[in-house]
Design a protein around this motif. Structure first.
Motif, mmCIF file in Angstrom:
data_model
loop_
_atom_site.group_PDB
_atom_site.id
_atom_site.type_symbol
_atom_site.label_atom_id
_atom_site.label_comp_id
_atom_site.label_asym_id
_atom_site.label_seq_id
_atom_site.Cartn_x
_atom_site.Cartn_y
_atom_site.Cartn_z
ATOM 1 N N VAL A 5 0.880 -1.173 0.000
ATOM 2 C CA VAL A 5 0.000 0.000 0.000
ATOM 3 C C VAL A 5 0.919 1.224 0.000
ATOM 4 O O VAL A 5 1.709 1.417 0.917
ATOM 5 C CB VAL A 5 -0.923 -0.013 1.241
ATOM 6 N N ILE A 17 -6.963 6.139 5.780
ATOM 7 C CA ILE A 17 -7.588 5.147 4.891
ATOM 8 C C ILE A 17 -6.548 4.102 4.466
ATOM 9 O O ILE A 17 -6.821 2.904 4.444
ATOM 10 C CB ILE A 17 -8.222 5.857 3.670
ATOM 11 N N ALA A 18 -5.332 4.571 4.165
ATOM 12 C CA ALA A 18 -4.258 3.659 3.727
ATOM 13 C C ALA A 18 -3.905 2.675 4.839
ATOM 14 O O ALA A 18 -3.683 1.480 4.580
ATOM 15 C CB ALA A 18 -3.036 4.472 3.312
ATOM 16 N N LYS A 20 -5.816 1.571 7.222
ATOM 17 C CA LYS A 20 -6.897 0.571 7.342
ATOM 18 C C LYS A 20 -6.784 -0.461 6.220
ATOM 19 O O LYS A 20 -6.931 -1.662 6.432
ATOM 20 C CB LYS A 20 -8.270 1.264 7.278
ATOM 21 N N LYS A 21 -6.534 0.048 5.026
ATOM 22 C CA LYS A 21 -6.433 -0.821 3.842
ATOM 23 C C LYS A 21 -5.286 -1.826 4.013
ATOM 24 O O LYS A 21 -5.433 -3.015 3.716
ATOM 25 C CB LYS A 21 -6.182 0.076 2.618
ATOM 26 N N GLU A 24 -6.332 -4.500 6.434
ATOM 27 C CA GLU A 24 -7.298 -5.413 5.788
ATOM 28 C C GLU A 24 -6.600 -6.432 4.894
ATOM 29 O O GLU A 24 -6.947 -7.603 4.858
ATOM 30 C CB GLU A 24 -8.221 -4.605 4.860
ATOM 31 N N LEU A 25 -5.635 -5.930 4.134
ATOM 32 C CA LEU A 25 -4.967 -6.775 3.121
ATOM 33 C C LEU A 25 -3.723 -7.475 3.672
ATOM 34 O O LEU A 25 -3.080 -8.214 2.940
ATOM 35 C CB LEU A 25 -4.545 -5.915 1.917
ATOM 36 N N VAL A 73 -1.150 -1.015 -4.215
ATOM 37 C CA VAL A 73 -2.362 -0.207 -4.031
ATOM 38 C C VAL A 73 -1.902 1.231 -3.834
ATOM 39 O O VAL A 73 -1.164 1.525 -2.891
ATOM 40 C CB VAL A 73 -3.172 -0.679 -2.799
ATOM 41 N N LEU A 75 -2.828 5.071 -3.101
ATOM 42 C CA LEU A 75 -3.870 5.975 -2.595
ATOM 43 C C LEU A 75 -3.392 7.408 -2.732
ATOM 44 O O LEU A 75 -2.276 7.743 -2.299
ATOM 45 C CB LEU A 75 -4.188 5.695 -1.125
ATOM 46 N N GLU A 101 -4.001 -1.191 -7.932
ATOM 47 C CA GLU A 101 -5.328 -0.726 -7.510
ATOM 48 C C GLU A 101 -5.187 0.746 -7.139
ATOM 49 O O GLU A 101 -4.238 1.117 -6.444
ATOM 50 C CB GLU A 101 -5.796 -1.553 -6.306
ATOM 51 N N VAL A 103 -6.900 4.117 -5.345
ATOM 52 C CA VAL A 103 -7.950 4.670 -4.480
ATOM 53 C C VAL A 103 -7.750 6.181 -4.435
ATOM 54 O O VAL A 103 -6.705 6.665 -3.984
ATOM 55 C CB VAL A 103 -7.872 4.080 -3.053
ATOM 56 N N THR A 133 -11.157 3.106 -7.286
ATOM 57 C CA THR A 133 -12.232 3.470 -6.360
ATOM 58 C C THR A 133 -12.117 4.934 -5.959
ATOM 59 O O THR A 133 -11.015 5.425 -5.689
ATOM 60 C CB THR A 133 -12.127 2.618 -5.063
#
Ligand SMILES: Cc1cc2nc3c(=O)[nH]c(=O)nc-3n(C[C@H](O)[C@H](O)[C@H](O)COP(=O)(O)O)c2cc1C
Length: 137
Positions: A5, A17-18, A20-21, A24-25, A73, A75, A101, A103, A133
């Motif tokens: 990330v 947000i990063a 949390k992401k 999660e991952l 990912v 962001l 990805e 964001v 997203t």
């Protein structure tokens, strides 16, 4: 899939947000840091035009070896409807063949006028945009 990330945050919202992401991952995480400090005034006066033109500004070298990840990912905060200059600088460093990805974090929750251009910028690096997203901060 080994995932990084990679984020920039000017006022801290994208950072939350990063983080949390990444949790999660179960991914590694790295913040894109400016080489020199930019003021809020500079962000509007210099950052917005550069964002629109998809230009970069100088960032510190990334600690992570991007080659070592299958998926990245990215962001970015949204400035003038676009990814910010330090994120453009990080996109320039993407090695080919990565799954990416995106964001985009904004107060409006929309980057509709820049979405396709951002995907094209990443595709031009030989990477595949797997997801895009928009998130409202
Ligand atoms: C210079 C600047 C330009 C911005 N331009 C937009 C914009 O065009 N559209 C939008 O929805 N939000 C815009 N915003 C709001 C940010 O995208 C939003 O607050 C974002 O969550 C900030 O992320 P950060 O706290 O990680 O820096 C702008 C903010 C700044 C500082």
């Amino acid at each position: 899939m080994k995932t990084l990330v990679l984020f920039y945050s000017f006022t801290g919202k994208t950072k939350d947000i990063a983080e949390k992401k990444a949790k999660e991952l179960t991914a590694d995480i790295e913040e894109i840091l400016d080489e020199k400090k930019h003021s809020k005034f500079g962000a509007f006066l210099v950052g917005c035009p550069k964002s629109i033109m998809r230009k970069s500004w100088a960032i510190k070298p990334l600690a992570a070896n991007l080659d070592g990840y299958e998926k990245i990912v990215i962001l970015s905060p949204t400035w003038a409807g676009h990814p910010v200059p330090p994120v453009n600088a990080a996109i320039e460093k993407l090695p080919p063949g990565k799954k990416v990805e995106v964001v985009m974090v904004s107060s409006s929750g929309s980057t509709k006028d820049s979405t396709e251009g951002t995907k094209a910028l990443i595709a031009a690096k030989g990477c595949e945009v797997t997801e895009y997203t928009d998130m409202r901060s």
